[in-house]
Design a protein around this motif. Structure first.
Motif, PDB file in Angstrom:
ATOM      1  N   TYR A 157      35.294  43.770  67.055  1.00 61.75           N
ATOM      2  CA  TYR A 157      36.499  43.876  67.873  1.00 61.75           C
ATOM      3  C   TYR A 157      37.535  44.836  67.281  1.00 61.75           C
ATOM      4  CZ  TYR A 157      35.500  40.374  71.464  1.00 61.75           C
ATOM      5  OH  TYR A 157      34.977  39.701  72.549  1.00 61.75           O
ATOM      6  N   GLU A 158      37.183  45.467  66.154  1.00 67.48           N
ATOM      7  CA  GLU A 158      38.080  46.441  65.537  1.00 67.48           C
ATOM      8  C   GLU A 158      37.757  47.877  65.975  1.00 67.48           C
ATOM      9  OE1 GLU A 158      40.640  45.372  63.626  1.00 67.48           O
ATOM     10  OE2 GLU A 158      39.899  43.346  64.116  1.00 67.48           O
ATOM     11  N   LEU A 159      36.727  48.067  66.789  1.00 65.12           N
ATOM     12  CA  LEU A 159      36.359  49.413  67.247  1.00 65.12           C
ATOM     13  C   LEU A 159      37.424  49.939  68.202  1.00 65.12           C
ATOM     14  CD1 LEU A 159      33.959  51.434  66.970  1.00 65.12           C
ATOM     15  CD2 LEU A 159      33.094  50.501  69.124  1.00 65.12           C
ATOM     16  N   THR A 160      37.877  51.177  68.001  1.00 63.84           N
ATOM     17  CA  THR A 160      39.009  51.724  68.746  1.00 63.84           C
ATOM     18  C   THR A 160      38.673  53.045  69.428  1.00 63.84           C
ATOM     19  OG1 THR A 160      39.857  53.059  66.903  1.00 63.84           O
ATOM     20  CG2 THR A 160      40.557  50.732  67.013  1.00 63.84           C
ATOM     21  N   PRO A 161      39.486  53.445  70.412  1.00 57.51           N
ATOM     22  CA  PRO A 161      39.331  54.781  71.004  1.00 57.51           C
ATOM     23  C   PRO A 161      39.427  55.899  69.967  1.00 57.51           C
ATOM     24  CG  PRO A 161      40.700  53.422  72.417  1.00 57.51           C
ATOM     25  CD  PRO A 161      40.486  52.635  71.150  1.00 57.51           C
ATOM     26  N   LYS A 162      40.229  55.689  68.919  1.00 57.35           N
ATOM     27  CA  LYS A 162      40.333  56.698  67.861  1.00 57.35           C
ATOM     28  C   LYS A 162      38.991  56.874  67.147  1.00 57.35           C
ATOM     29  CE  LYS A 162      43.023  57.981  63.768  1.00 57.35           C
ATOM     30  NZ  LYS A 162      44.118  57.572  62.847  1.00 57.35           N
ATOM     31  N   ASP A 163      38.273  55.773  66.929  1.00 54.40           N
ATOM     32  CA  ASP A 163      36.933  55.850  66.337  1.00 54.40           C
ATOM     33  C   ASP A 163      36.019  56.691  67.229  1.00 54.40           C
ATOM     34  OD1 ASP A 163      37.797  54.101  64.347  1.00 54.40           O
ATOM     35  OD2 ASP A 163      37.036  52.336  65.404  1.00 54.40           O
ATOM     36  N   VAL A 164      36.146  56.489  68.521  1.00 47.76           N
ATOM     37  CA  VAL A 164      35.329  57.219  69.486  1.00 47.76           C
ATOM     38  C   VAL A 164      35.674  58.708  69.469  1.00 47.76           C
ATOM     39  CG1 VAL A 164      34.798  57.493  71.935  1.00 47.76           C
ATOM     40  CG2 VAL A 164      34.992  55.202  70.948  1.00 47.76           C
ATOM     41  N   ALA A 175      26.636  51.696  76.546  1.00 48.40           N
ATOM     42  CA  ALA A 175      27.606  50.748  75.991  1.00 48.40           C
ATOM     43  C   ALA A 175      27.394  49.377  76.613  1.00 48.40           C
ATOM     44  CB  ALA A 175      29.036  51.225  76.230  1.00 48.40           C
ATOM     45  N   GLN A 176      27.904  48.340  75.918  1.00 46.88           N
ATOM     46  CA  GLN A 176      27.867  46.962  76.410  1.00 46.88           C
ATOM     47  C   GLN A 176      29.291  46.421  76.360  1.00 46.88           C
ATOM     48  OE1 GLN A 176      26.949  47.242  73.002  1.00 46.88           O
ATOM     49  NE2 GLN A 176      25.440  48.761  73.634  1.00 46.88           N
ATOM     50  N   LEU A 177      29.455  45.104  76.318  1.00 48.65           N
ATOM     51  CA  LEU A 177      30.782  44.490  76.349  1.00 48.65           C
ATOM     52  C   LEU A 177      31.035  43.580  75.155  1.00 48.65           C
ATOM     53  CD1 LEU A 177      31.006  43.623  80.168  1.00 48.65           C
ATOM     54  CD2 LEU A 177      31.882  45.669  78.982  1.00 48.65           C
ATOM     55  N   GLU A 178      30.361  43.842  74.026  1.00 50.61           N
ATOM     56  CA  GLU A 178      30.618  43.074  72.802  1.00 50.61           C
ATOM     57  C   GLU A 178      31.606  43.789  71.889  1.00 50.61           C
ATOM     58  OE1 GLU A 178      26.619  40.322  72.292  1.00 50.61           O
ATOM     59  OE2 GLU A 178      26.803  42.124  71.055  1.00 50.61           O
ATOM     60  N   THR A 179      32.160  44.908  72.361  1.00 48.74           N
ATOM     61  CA  THR A 179      33.201  45.639  71.654  1.00 48.74           C
ATOM     62  C   THR A 179      34.331  45.906  72.653  1.00 48.74           C
ATOM     63  OG1 THR A 179      31.935  47.656  72.094  1.00 48.74           O
ATOM     64  CG2 THR A 179      31.740  46.709  69.886  1.00 48.74           C
ATOM     65  N   PRO A 180      35.524  46.293  72.202  1.00 51.11           N
ATOM     66  CA  PRO A 180      36.646  46.479  73.125  1.00 51.11           C
ATOM     67  C   PRO A 180      36.368  47.493  74.234  1.00 51.11           C
ATOM     68  CG  PRO A 180      37.458  46.337  70.889  1.00 51.11           C
ATOM     69  CD  PRO A 180      35.952  46.392  70.784  1.00 51.11           C
ATOM     70  N   ILE A 181      36.743  47.140  75.462  1.00 47.82           N
ATOM     71  CA  ILE A 181      36.487  47.993  76.614  1.00 47.82           C
ATOM     72  C   ILE A 181      37.209  49.326  76.493  1.00 47.82           C
ATOM     73  CG2 ILE A 181      36.956  48.214  79.099  1.00 47.82           C
ATOM     74  CD1 ILE A 181      36.178  45.310  79.425  1.00 47.82           C
ATOM     75  N   ALA A 182      38.365  49.343  75.842  1.00 50.50           N
ATOM     76  CA  ALA A 182      39.110  50.597  75.684  1.00 50.50           C
ATOM     77  C   ALA A 182      38.276  51.649  74.956  1.00 50.50           C
ATOM     78  CB  ALA A 182      40.411  50.347  74.933  1.00 50.50           C
ATOM     79  N   ALA A 183      37.492  51.222  73.969  1.00 58.83           N
ATOM     80  CA  ALA A 183      36.634  52.156  73.238  1.00 58.83           C
ATOM     81  C   ALA A 183      35.509  52.673  74.137  1.00 58.83           C
ATOM     82  CB  ALA A 183      36.057  51.479  71.999  1.00 58.83           C
TER      83      ALA A 183
END
Length: 307
Positions: A115-122, A137-145
């Motif tokens: 849950y720490e994955l961010t758009p900045k990482d992307v 992609a799936q939905l086990e990480t934040p949708i914003a990313a």
């Protein structure tokens, strides 16, 4: 060779093997306990790599021993992990699985670093995404990313595949508009559409509703019956290959990785890619564990020749 980017979760899977699931309030003994690398994102990355594709993974693990172990496991399966980031002060994701004698499972997830994955990482992986053929992609990480990754992919003319799992009732319209192929199972599809699937006719109704939401290519995985495809190039049920299931934990993830590994850039071979994915999934359910059960491309091709 396909170039695939998978964005998603990394979990350590702890599996309790039991004869039957416990009833509420009941205490039972596990027959054995096993551990393996997992997480829907990581599983799909491993499946894509085993399909013969160059596979990059965007994810986060903890700065703990399990995070290092996860990276070693992924690398061992051929997944490129330079975009898997360690997260200071956070544990690696962990899934607790109960597996019964019929090969069915219940799963409880502690998301941890996922849950720490961010758009900045992307954004840091922009060049990798732009160079790919397809992004999953799936939905086990934040949708914003996920939205950030799909925006980059679509701007570069790449295919996007969304596996809407775990199920979320109201997915953002922005995400749906950025999705080329959506791949729910029957439960996830019913949540998205509000139409319960109790028979084959309901698959078509679900697909129609998903098309109304703006999704052009729909694949509803249907357990032991196969996968229902609704698209401009093919519509109909692709039957499953009949096998004795031992563990269904990574069946859907194997399907996703091999689907992406078999797809042409114009999606014109969607039927053949779905058959390829179904065959891969049928091999995966015959072995224990998530990633250890995923077959390689040669095994799937050989199985297809056998029928």
């Amino acid at each position: 060779m396909q170039k695939i980017v998978v964005l998603g979760s990394s979990n350590v899977d702890t599996t309790l093997h039991v004869e039957n699931f416990p009833k509420p309030g009941e205490t039972i003994n596990a027959q054995k306990v096993t551990e393996a690398s997992g997480g829907k994102g990581a599983n799909q990355a491993v499946a894509a790599a085993k399909s013969g594709s160059e596979t990059h993974f965007i994810s986060r693990v903890g700065d703990d021993a399990l995070g290092t172990w996860m990276l070693d496991q992924l690398t061992g399966y051929g997944v490129l992990t330079d975009r898997v980031l360690k997260t200071e002060g956070v544990k690696t994701g962990h899934a607790y699985i109960t597996l019964n004698s019929e090969g069915q499972n219940d799963i409880i997830i502690d998301h941890g670093a996922n849950y720490e994955l961010t758009p900045k990482d992307v954004e840091g992986a922009k060049a990798v995404i732009e160079d790919a053929d397809c992004v999953i992609a799936q939905l086990e990480t934040p949708i914003a990313a996920t939205i950030a990754a799909f925006k980059i992919a679509k701007a570069a003319g790449k295919t996007t595949i969304l596996n809407p799992a775990p199920a979320i009732k109201d997915l953002p319209k922005e995400l749906l508009n950025l999705t080329d192929v959506i791949t729910p199972n029957e439960t996830e599809s019913a949540l998205l559409t509000g139409i319960t699937i109790s028979g084959d006719a309901d698959l078509e109704k679900n697909a129609v509703k998903l098309h109304e939401l703006g999704l052009k290519y729909v694949i509803i995985t249907y357990g032991s019956k196969g996968a229902y495809v609704s698209s401009p190039v093919f519509t109909g049920l692709v039957p499953a290959f009949k096998v004795k299931a031992v563990d269904t934990t990574a069946a859907g993830d194997t399907f996703l990785g091999f689907l992406a590994g078999g797809l042409a850039s114009d999606l014109g071979n969607l039927h053949d890619a779905t058959v390829f994915a179904c065959r891969a999934s049928s091999l995966a359910v015959q072995k224990l564990g998530a990633q250890p059960s995923i077959p390689d491309r040669a095994a799937v091709e050989a199985a297809l020749k056998e029928g």
